[in-house]
Design a protein around this motif. Structure first.
Motif, short mmCIF file in Angstrom:
data_model
loop_
_atom_site.label_atom_id
_atom_site.label_comp_id
_atom_site.label_asym_id
_atom_site.label_seq_id
_atom_site.Cartn_x
_atom_site.Cartn_y
_atom_site.Cartn_z
N SER A 21 35.07 46.13 53.79
CA SER A 21 33.97 46.94 53.29
C SER A 21 32.90 47.12 54.36
CB SER A 21 33.36 46.31 52.05
OG SER A 21 32.67 45.14 52.41
N SER A 46 37.93 48.43 45.73
CA SER A 46 37.07 48.22 46.88
C SER A 46 37.73 48.75 48.16
CB SER A 46 36.77 46.74 47.02
OG SER A 46 36.10 46.50 48.21
N SER A 62 36.58 51.81 50.66
CA SER A 62 36.42 51.67 52.10
C SER A 62 37.20 52.74 52.84
CB SER A 62 36.89 50.29 52.56
OG SER A 62 36.12 49.28 51.98
#
Lengths: 605, 733
Positions: A198, A234, A238
């Motif tokens: 991230s 997540s 990204s």
């Protein structure tokens, strides 16, 4: 207050000192002297602490003490200024303690040839702590604190791997990535790796780092022992960041951020449905820069294959086309860079639709007359068979993907996937031809069914075509690349529309020609519709509009009389092909490893 | 410095105090004659009322004592001056107590002050001053030492039995009583009794007196008392207590009923009780203000008007060629004035009512280079970042490596182009922190060859061969404890343990002047923000004001009871603040040498002071790890910032005063919301009316950030003109 708090010199010590100086002392004298010595010592210590404080030290030095003595007119004590501690030793016989005080041969010292090197010069060095607005220190490559709770081995592994991947050595990186791809014991580290990934947002200026992080994603995704679970989201965000955001690195046209976007888009094949929504949103948001749009296009091309293109790109094309065309038509110097970007997008779209057509053509026979297996030609299938559409993707991703799919549906704002129906190839071709003209490399026999206004699905499409015919014949149609796609007009038929559409005019227009528009909005939430509407109206009042818009010259001549209704030129649903859900199964073709098509836009069909 | 000086100066200087029986040596002769106890009941209203009547003769006697002393030391000139100015007749020395009405004017007072201190300082070094004996002899009055614990515990029992509201106030009496009783016991050679007394009651004392008690406890013989500075402080200065009228009456009644003469004597002689009307203060209020060596500051001491406003900035015309932005449009000439007005901001406003007049003290004329610098400053100021809780400054840390624990002082120039360090090895080192190297001026012979008419003559006089990143200045013979750049960057001041302050040229990198006057270590020095003047203070407890072109001090500020540990100029150059290890801060008027503010409340030696840029507030940091905020206008404490765990060595306000940065031995820099602290103050006018502080414990709210260095104590902080925070310290591995 116990007296013991202070150092005391016993009267025996005083006597001994006196003896060594050659004087005999009585007990009482020694006692008095001892007490006074104690007091003087304390006094000197008190005042010496002042020198320590002013020297901004915590350690009281012999020097401080000597200064205090000197200022109270007492002779300083020499010989104890050495930096190292003086050893305090007991004598072998008896209770005698002494400080080791070796004799130093001064002659030897003075004539010594091995003169010690001078100690390093005092210097000033600078270290800057950058604070963000909230007073937090900007992260500087530190290990997140939560990692500390891991076992030592894991921690070490984590550190080694991150260091190797983000480090300079390409070989080391490869080894690390390979291990990440196959290691079966790193499940506990997954959150941390996800956290590291991230970090793309903070290195958007560094293409190299971005690339490395993406490689890391790839390895994680490929690791068969890892269950990504909720971390998929997540990771997706990204990767999406790399695809869609106007990265800082892309300011410099020399940077090959296009490749990065390609690669990231490719990665998405492993990651999943969630993306569809984002892609669509980006594409339908004219405020986004062109590079974002490019990302959306290649994303849907490479990731989604036919289905994504068909469902995301194709329905949006009419709306998007106008904007893009405006950019491409602007030959002013200031627009050069944007225009170049525009061409990039144009190329990407072209590649996408060509693929789409090809695949559609190929699958045509298999389809037979029915919906059959529209997804059978899905090109990019990696280690995991990705199957866009609703059908639950096969293991091992199944659960995660399902979760995402359900999430999508929930956010789908009443436009469930079920309503999507494929557009037949001829209609699609006609339509695309109307945009690209001869730029389309794929050709179908332009028989009676494939004219410039092909009445191929005769019934409905014809209906749809009729309506926009008038506006379509504006001067631009003469161009090499026919572009006209949409216009605003007052729909006389709105009231007569069979369905009761929501009052605000929307992209999904009324009338029988709605089916494609319908499919376009199938996944786009109402918000995206709203947004494109607002952007439309904005471009309507172009002179006042903000010049920062990437499509400053979008030409929509909007007769603002009455309630404007937006309608597409594009044809409608084919009655004959009305079908159930598109069912996509495993592909009959051999699975292609994605590795072989790195960075390539032109996937072989 | 010996007792006599401190005592005398006190008496002369603070003549409005009009002490009752004077406690210092000379006044002591007749002090006890009347018998304090018998005198006080007659003036039952308050202790203060009968002081006024005693005032004039007291002064007279002090004067006469001074004259006698001067005569004895054959300082006839001074005698004449003093006599003339005090209006005493020629033979007044013989006619003791002859009435004359000379009240010293401020100016005279100062002259006297200066004379006194100068004449005293050399002699004070000796230990066996007869005067010291006189001072100590105050203890010789006999009382039964066996009864001391009884008296003390009796009083203790009484105070514990009074109403809660009075108890906290009356408990203040414990500490000074305890100390004086102990000293009396020691003086009268009751060693074992003294020891027992100490051990029995030392636990009752407030923890913030711990340091003093430790010194006290080490003292057990009459001989020790001679030459012990802490002790002399106790004798020569009255311990000041603030007690409400009700509580005081209570105490007095009790002591009179019990015929407790011993305690009453001590209270009369050694304590100054500042009585106020109104509610007794709470324990926390008292604790906030106490802790200094000699009790709280008297309220009268903080009554004087302080002109804390800023001076008007001189009008500066921007030179024509100095516009980089507007350079493009040739028609920009009318525009020229506008940016200047903007950047100067308040200059067009009328004079601040709190500001001193422009000519209150003579300030040096601005040179051309100063004007250029001001212009640079204004330009930088327009680019300044506005700080606030949501926008904290980045911190740039200058670490001194290989300093071997020897870094003792650091300073930055105002424009942050140079950094200087004072070291324990007596050297001063100057570094350039910009790419511009440090260069010396060419030698005189070479200078003759230069074309003086050329435009770049200032560049030509520099010797390129000497360019280097740093320069070392040799000259001191002891650790350099204080260092300060002149505002124009041409000079550097350094103060050292060797008792001198040196002025260095940053053009030639040589020493220009050694200012001798302090005979003991000089702990700190600071240049006036307008240049020319500087202040120094050290172990001799006297702060001196100097002008760079005078080798004698212009003013001497005496009154502190212990070393002066730090000195600061007020932004308007009319005042100086000094912090001391007597745990008080004093503000002095440069014009007349008066002490105009005494701030008490710290519990340890004060090592850092900072004025807010608007001149209204003062922040102080001490070894107790606390930062206290003071309102100069009314002399009140209005904030206490707790958080540091070790001595605070540096404080600095951001350029606009929104942020206070503090650096400490605990290796941290902390940032505080100064604006919020100031705001809290303005909403609370009750405190200003009563003079009692109500400190709320909001340190945590005000603390905006804590930034830890790597085992590097922060000994200096500086905000650049654009509000970047610079910190400096030496790395101690």
């Amino acid at each position: 207050m116990a007296r013991r708090r202070f150092a005391e010199v016993s009267r025996e010590s005083v006597k001994l000192m006196a003896e060594s100086a050659g004087a005999e002392l009585g007990d009482d004298v020694a006692a008095l002297l001892a007490e006074d010595v104690c007091y003087r010592l304390r006094e000197a210590t008190q005042s010496s602490s002042q020198f320590m404080r002013h020297a901004k030290r915590r350690k009281l030095t012999v020097e401080d003490f000597n200064r205090a003595l000197r200022w109270s007119n007492v002779e300083a004590v020499c010989g104890y200024g050495a930096q190292d501690a003086l050893p305090f030793r007991p004598a072998k016989e008896g209770e005698l303690f002494f400080i080791e005080d070796r004799d130093i041969n001064l002659v030897e010292l003075a004539l010594a040839t091995n003169i010690p090197k001078g100690c390093a010069e005092t210097m000033v060095r600078v270290n800057v702590s950058y604070l963000d607005g909230k007073g937090n220190l900007e992260p500087q490559g530190t290990v997140p604190s939560a990692v500390q709770s891991l076992s030592d081995d894991l921690l070490k592994y984590y550190q080694q791997i991150t260091r190797a991947i983000l480090g300079e050595d390409p070989h080391l990186m490869k080894v690390a990535l390979l291990d990440l791809q196959s290691n079966s014991k790193i499940a506990a580290l997954l959150p941390y790796f996800v956290y590291v990934i991230s970090g793309v947002k903070s290195v958007s200026h560094d293409l190299e780092q971005l690339n490395r992080l993406l490689h890391m994603v790839k390895s994680l995704v490929q690791n068969p022992y890892l269950y990504l679970g909720s971390y998929v989201r997540s990771l997706v965000s990204s990767v999406m960041y790399c695809i869609l955001e106007p990265l800082a690195a892309s300011i410099n046209p020399l940077n090959d951020h296009w490749t990065l976007r390609d690669y990231a888009a490719l990665l998405l094949t492993g990651l999943y449905h969630q993306i569809l929504l984002s892609l669509q949103k980006v594409l339908s948001d004219p405020v986004r820069p062109l590079c974002s749009h490019y990302g959306a296009v290649v994303g849907s091309t490479l990731w989604g294959g036919r289905c994504a293109v068909e469902r995301v790109l194709f329905p949006h094309l009419p709306a998007y086309w106008a904007n893009l065309q405006a950019v491409l038509d602007d030959y002013s110097v200031s627009n050069a860079q944007v225009k170049a970007d525009g061409h990039k997008v144009y190329g990407a779209i072209l590649v996408a639709v060509e693929r789409l057509l090809k695949m559609k053509a190929l699958s045509q026979p298999a389809d037979g007359g029915s919906s059959g297996q529209p997804g059978s030609a899905v090109g990019v299938v990696g280690y995991r068979v990705s199957s866009p559409g609703l059908s639950p993707p096969p293991e091992p991703l199944s659960e995660a993907a399902l979760g995402i799919a359900s999430h999508l549906q929930a956010g789908g704002a009443g436009c469930p996937w079920e309503e999507w129906t494929p557009v037949p190839l001829p209609a699609m071709y006609c339509e695309l031809y109307s945009f690209f003209g001869d730029s389309l490399a794929v050709r179908f026999s332009t028989g009676p069914g494939f004219g410039s206004y092909p009445p191929c699905p005769p019934s409905q499409l014809g209906d749809a075509r009729k309506e926009p015919c008038g506006p379509a014949s504006n001067p631009d149609t003469a161009r090499k690349m026919p572009q006209l796609t949409a216009n605003l007009n007052i729909s006389p038929r709105q009231d007569g529309s069979p369905r009761t559409d929501p009052p605000p005019p929307s992209l999904a227009s009324t009338g029988p020609g709605r089916s494609l528009a319908r499919s376009s909005s199938s996944s786009s939430s109402s918000s995206s519709v709203q947004r494109s509407k607002s952007s439309l109206s904005r471009s309507g009042q172009r002179p006042a509009g903000p010049s920062r818009d990437v499509f400053p010259k979008a030409r929509f001549t909007s007769p603002q009389t009455g309630l404007p209704v937006f309608s597409f030129l594009i044809g409608g649903r084919q009655r004959g092909r009305r079908c159930k859900l598109p069912v996509i199964g495993r592909v009959g073709k051999p699975v292609r490893r994605w590795a072989c098509s790195h960075y390539s836009l032109h996937l072989p069909l | 410095m010996a007792a006599v000086q401190g005592g005398l100066v006190d008496a002369v200087e603070e003549k409005d105090i009009k002490t009752e029986p004077s406690s210092d040596g000379i006044g002591n002769n007749n002090a006890n004659d009347g018998g304090p106890l018998s005198a006080s009941p007659s003036s039952s209203a308050s202790a203060g009322s009968n002081k006024s009547s005693a005032g004039a003769p007291e002064d007279q006697q002090t004067l006469l004592a001074v004259l006698q002393f001067l005569k004895k030391n054959k300082l006839t000139e001074s005698v004449d001056i003093l006599r003339r100015e005090a209006g005493l007749p020629e033979d007044s020395l013989d006619l003791k107590g002859g009435d004359s009405s000379g009240l010293l004017s401020c100016h005279h007072h100062l002259v006297l002050n200066a004379h006194l201190t100068e004449t005293f300082s050399p002699t004070a070094a000796g230990e066996d001053q007869p005067d010291v004996n006189v001072v100590l002899s105050a203890y010789s009055q006999q009382g039964d030492p066996k009864l001391y614990p009884v008296y003390y515990s009796g009083l203790k029992r009484f105070i514990e039995s009074v109403l809660d509201c009075h108890r906290a106030e009356l408990s203040q009496v414990f500490y000074p009583l305890f100390v004086h009783m102990y000293l009396e016991l020691v003086y009268n050679n009751y060693e074992s009794e003294a020891k027992a007394f100490f051990e029995k009651y030392t636990g009752d004392q407030e923890c913030y007196y711990e340091d003093d008690l430790r010194i006290l406890s080490s003292l057990s013989k009459r001989e020790h008392m001679r030459g012990n500075e802490t002790l002399l402080d106790f004798r020569t200065s009255k311990f000041v207590l603030r007690i409400s009228r009700d509580s005081y009456q209570l105490l007095k009644r009790h002591l009179q009923e019990r015929q407790n003469n011993q305690i009453w004597n001590i209270i009369q002689e050694h304590l100054y009780i500042d009585i106020f009307d109104g509610m007794p203060r709470s324990k926390s209020q008292i604790d906030a203000m106490s802790g200094s060596l000699a009790g709280e500051g008297k309220r009268e001491a903080n009554k004087a008007k302080v002109y804390y406003g800023l001076l008007k900035e001189p009008e500066i015309e921007l030179p024509l060629d100095d516009e980089d932005e507007e350079a493009e449009n040739e028609e920009g000439k009318p525009k020229k004035k506008k940016p200047k007005k903007d950047s100067m901001g308040s200059k067009s406003k009328k004079q601040d009512p709190h500001a001193p007049s422009q000519t209150r003290i003579p300030l040096p004329e601005l040179k051309d280079s100063d004007k250029l610098d001001k212009i640079m400053y204004m330009k930088e100021a327009t680019k300044r970042i506005r700080l606030g809780p949501d926008n904290l400054p980045s911190i740039c840390f200058y670490s001194f490596l290989n300093a071997y624990q020897g870094l003792t002082a650091v300073d930055f120039t105002d424009d942050s182009s140079l950094i200087a360090g004072g070291f324990a090895d007596s050297t001063v080192r100057v570094w350039s922190v910009t790419p511009k190297k440090l260069r010396k001026v060419k030698s005189a012979a070479d200078l003759n060859l230069i074309d003086k008419e050329s435009d770049d003559v200032l560049e030509r006089i520099m010797d390129e061969k000497t360019a280097s990143e740093s320069k070392i200045l040799y000259g001191h013979s002891g650790p350099v404890y204080g260092i300060s750049f002149s505002p124009d960057r041409n000079y550097l001041l350094s103060s050292s343990e060797d008792g001198t302050v040196r002025l260095w040229s940053l053009q030639t990198f040589t020493c220009l002047v050694g200012y001798k006057g302090h005979n003991y270590p000089v702990w700190d020095t600071h240049f006036s923000p307008h240049g020319y003047y500087f202040i120094s203070g050290g172990h001799d407890r006297v702060a001196r004001l100097w002008a760079t072109d005078h080798y004698q001090p212009l003013r001497m500020f005496s009154g502190h009871l212990a070393d002066i540990t730090c000195t600061r100029f007020h932004p308007n150059s009319n005042y100086v603040a000094t912090g001391s290890s007597d745990r008080t801060i004093r503000l002095w008027d440069v014009l007349n040498g008066n002490c105009v503010r005494i701030f008490t409340g710290h519990k340890g030696p004060i090592h850092a002071l900072a004025f807010s840029p608007n001149g209204k507030f003062l922040a102080s940091g001490a070894t107790d790890g606390r930062v206290l905020l003071w309102d100069i206008g009314n002399g009140m404490m209005f904030g206490e910032l707790k958080g540091h765990t070790d001595s605070i060595y540096s404080l600095r306000f951001s350029r606009d005063g929104e942020i206070l940065a503090s650096g400490s031995m605990d290796n941290t820099v902390r940032l505080w919301d100064a604006l919020k602290a100031f705001d809290d103050l303005e909403t609370d006018d009750f405190t200003a009316a009563t003079g009692h502080v109500h400190l709320q414990d909001n340190s945590q709210e005000l603390l905006l950030g804590t930034y830890v260095s790597k085992s590097t104590p922060v000994i200096h902080l500086h905000f650049t003109r654009r509000n970047l925070l610079l910190a400096a310290g030496s790395y101690n591995p």
